[in-house]
Design an enzyme around this catalytic site. Structure first.
Site, PDB file in Angstrom:
ATOM      1  N   CYS A  32       0.836  -1.212   0.000  1.00 34.89           N
ATOM      2  CA  CYS A  32       0.000   0.000   0.000  1.00 34.89           C
ATOM      3  C   CYS A  32       0.870   1.261   0.000  1.00 34.89           C
ATOM      4  CB  CYS A  32      -0.903  -0.051   1.232  1.00 34.89           C
ATOM      5  SG  CYS A  32      -1.800   1.466   1.578  1.00 34.89           S
ATOM      6  N   CYS A  35      -0.008   3.893   2.585  1.00 31.59           N
ATOM      7  CA  CYS A  35       0.415   3.428   3.919  1.00 31.59           C
ATOM      8  C   CYS A  35       1.878   3.806   4.162  1.00 31.59           C
ATOM      9  CB  CYS A  35       0.264   1.916   4.040  1.00 31.59           C
ATOM     10  SG  CYS A  35      -1.429   1.307   3.888  1.00 31.59           S
TER      11      CYS A  35
END
Length: 108
Positions: A32, A35
């Site tokens: 991600c 993230c």
């Protein structure tokens, strides 16, 4: 990669729900991009507010039970826990001032 403590399905109760301090839990995954962008911001918050809060990470790919328990469908997701209760959620990568405002009741 991160200086933040990794929490697992097995350690979540002790590390988060039974914590003496409020805890920000970063639900994330290795793949991600947002993230990865959020991680250094959370590390800064952890250092700047270490007297008041704990900040930990839960890899949703490696810990599916806890991710499922809290209905994690979008990451990054930052959940705030206080006294064992989920009290606030922030979804998506956000700049530090936005996170400080969202979690101001725990950081003050």
């Amino acid at each position: 990669m991160s200086q933040l403590k990794s929490v697992t399905d097995a350690s979540f109760e002790d590390d988060v729900l039974k914590s003496d301090k409020p805890v920000l839990v970063d639900f994330w995954a290795e793949w991600c991009g947002p993230c990865r962008a959020l991680s250094p911001i959370l590390e800064e918050l952890a250092v700047e507010h270490e007297e008041r809060i704990e900040v930990v990470k839960v890899n949703v790919d490696e810990n599916p039970a806890i991710a499922a328990k809290f209905g994690i469908t979008s990451i990054p997701a930052v959940f705030a826990f206080k006294d064992g209760q989920h009290v606030h959620t922030s979804i998506g990568a956000k700049p530090k001032p936005a996170l400080e405002q969202e979690f101001s009741d725990l950081l003050a």
